[in-house]
Write a protein that holds these residues in place. Sequence first.
Motif, PDB file in Angstrom:
ATOM      1  N   TRP A  53       0.704  -1.040  -0.021  1.00 33.19           N
ATOM      2  CA  TRP A  53      -0.191  -0.413   0.059  1.00 33.19           C
ATOM      3  C   TRP A  53       0.780   1.426   0.029  1.00 33.19           C
ATOM      4  O   TRP A  53       0.488   2.212  -0.665  1.00 33.19           O
ATOM      5  N   ARG A  54       1.950   1.195   0.755  1.00 30.40           N
ATOM      6  CA  ARG A  54       3.021   2.490   0.916  1.00 30.40           C
ATOM      7  C   ARG A  54       3.115   2.782  -0.723  1.00 30.40           C
ATOM      8  O   ARG A  54       3.056   4.066  -0.866  1.00 30.40           O
ATOM      9  N   HIS A  55       3.618   1.853  -1.506  1.00 31.76           N
ATOM     10  CA  HIS A  55       4.129   2.049  -2.861  1.00 31.76           C
ATOM     11  C   HIS A  55       2.830   2.438  -3.783  1.00 31.76           C
ATOM     12  O   HIS A  55       3.310   3.228  -4.587  1.00 31.76           O
ATOM     13  N   TRP A  56       1.959   1.918  -3.525  1.00 32.31           N
ATOM     14  CA  TRP A  56       0.861   2.292  -4.400  1.00 32.31           C
ATOM     15  C   TRP A  56       0.342   3.563  -4.201  1.00 32.31           C
ATOM     16  O   TRP A  56      -0.065   4.537  -4.894  1.00 32.31           O
ATOM     17  N   GLU A  57       0.461   4.125  -2.894  1.00 28.41           N
ATOM     18  CA  GLU A  57      -0.046   5.474  -2.433  1.00 28.41           C
ATOM     19  C   GLU A  57       1.056   6.487  -3.229  1.00 28.41           C
ATOM     20  O   GLU A  57       0.515   7.419  -3.542  1.00 28.41           O
ATOM     21  N   ALA A  58       2.355   6.201  -3.266  1.00 24.37           N
ATOM     22  CA  ALA A  58       3.256   6.971  -3.979  1.00 24.37           C
ATOM     23  C   ALA A  58       3.025   7.223  -5.355  1.00 24.37           C
ATOM     24  O   ALA A  58       3.584   8.218  -6.005  1.00 24.37           O
ATOM     25  N   ALA A  59       2.230   6.420  -6.016  1.00 26.18           N
ATOM     26  CA  ALA A  59       1.930   6.361  -7.337  1.00 26.18           C
ATOM     27  C   ALA A  59       0.870   7.476  -7.792  1.00 26.18           C
ATOM     28  O   ALA A  59       0.513   8.147  -8.738  1.00 26.18           O
ATOM     29  N   PHE A  60       0.049   7.720  -6.807  1.00 23.66           N
ATOM     30  CA  PHE A  60      -1.115   8.746  -7.052  1.00 23.66           C
ATOM     31  C   PHE A  60      -0.951  10.023  -7.391  1.00 23.66           C
ATOM     32  O   PHE A  60      -1.493  10.631  -8.154  1.00 23.66           O
ATOM     33  N   ASP A  61       0.399  10.637  -6.861  1.00 23.93           N
ATOM     34  CA  ASP A  61       0.842  11.901  -7.362  1.00 23.93           C
ATOM     35  C   ASP A  61       2.141  11.536  -8.120  1.00 23.93           C
ATOM     36  O   ASP A  61       3.207  11.449  -7.368  1.00 23.93           O
ATOM     37  N   PRO A  62       2.248  11.835  -9.381  1.00 20.43           N
ATOM     38  CA  PRO A  62       1.210  12.422 -10.143  1.00 20.43           C
ATOM     39  C   PRO A  62       0.362  11.543 -11.108  1.00 20.43           C
ATOM     40  O   PRO A  62      -0.633  12.044 -11.568  1.00 20.43           O
ATOM     41  N   PHE A  63       0.620  10.300 -10.734  1.00 19.35           N
ATOM     42  CA  PHE A  63      -0.391   9.316 -12.092  1.00 19.35           C
ATOM     43  C   PHE A  63      -1.835   9.653 -11.855  1.00 19.35           C
ATOM     44  O   PHE A  63      -2.774   9.576 -12.782  1.00 19.35           O
ATOM     45  N   LEU A  64      -2.226   8.978 -10.560  1.00 21.93           N
ATOM     46  CA  LEU A  64      -3.878   9.155 -10.700  1.00 21.93           C
ATOM     47  C   LEU A  64      -4.318  10.451 -10.474  1.00 21.93           C
ATOM     48  O   LEU A  64      -5.372  10.861 -11.285  1.00 21.93           O
ATOM     49  N   LEU A  65      -3.810  11.514 -10.036  1.00 24.42           N
ATOM     50  CA  LEU A  65      -4.158  12.792 -10.066  1.00 24.42           C
ATOM     51  C   LEU A  65      -4.011  13.434 -11.406  1.00 24.42           C
ATOM     52  O   LEU A  65      -5.092  14.117 -11.848  1.00 24.42           O
ATOM     53  N   THR A  66      -3.074  13.328 -12.261  1.00 23.13           N
ATOM     54  CA  THR A  66      -3.278  13.557 -13.695  1.00 23.13           C
ATOM     55  C   THR A  66      -4.220  12.982 -14.678  1.00 23.13           C
ATOM     56  O   THR A  66      -5.044  13.746 -15.226  1.00 23.13           O
ATOM     57  N   LEU A  67      -4.476  11.548 -14.278  1.00 24.19           N
ATOM     58  CA  LEU A  67      -5.685  11.001 -14.723  1.00 24.19           C
ATOM     59  C   LEU A  67      -7.107  11.401 -14.495  1.00 24.19           C
ATOM     60  O   LEU A  67      -7.865  11.786 -15.161  1.00 24.19           O
TER      61      LEU A  67
END
Length: 241
Positions: free
Chosen positions: A208-222
């Motif tokens: 979960w820690r590394h999935w969270e790290a992908a939120f910014d920028p990739f989820l937010l950009t999406l």
Amino acid sequence: MTGTPVGDVDLTVVTPVGSRRADPLPLLVAHDGPEYSRRAHLVSTLRAAIESGRIPPTRVALLEPGARNQRYAANPDWADALTGHVLPAIRAAYASAGRPTVMGASLGALASLQAEWRHPGTFGALFLQSGSFFRKRVDDEEDFEFWNRVTAFVTGVRRARKRRTDARIVMTCNVDEGNLTNNRQMAQALSASGHDVVLHELPGRHDWRHWEAAFDPFLLTLLQGSVHLNRRAGEAHGADA
């Protein structure tokens, strides 16, 4: 929620501060929603991004997994429950702007892809993290109880010769985990069949820690582009906004 092909489905819809049910807002649907919120701080990340103006005000539906392996491991009944029961119920209770975005990690990513694959046009975008896209001779997971169901679905996706969905697909996978090879191969297969897909390989493990790290920028950009993507999709499909 009762009466779905997989039985009762529990979920929580989190709405932006100051919004009303009648306000048409983008919707993000999260598999393993409570875990995403508690362990990867999904809701707080979205709230901060909304407050700073980085993404438009967005509702998020946090799906309880229930019998997780049974539901998420390429189960067509779950795909039908999500698209035919859960989403219509949410949209009946809350005004929605265009097609929702769906996300998930590990088996949740697999379930997200299958839902759109079985019901193309349901989602405008997919955010798939470390998907469990198991393949024979690639993954050492034969003891997994739903191995045959998962590999059959993955094989079907890989054999597709034309685009199945116009949804934008963003994948992330961490380089120190077992799913890296099958995520690379899935991204390649989706691209070869004409899908709008990108894979981001990031430092870290299957957690979960590394999935969270992908939120910014990739989820937010999406999510930044979700309004524009949904508007174009609505015009193309004649959907209500």
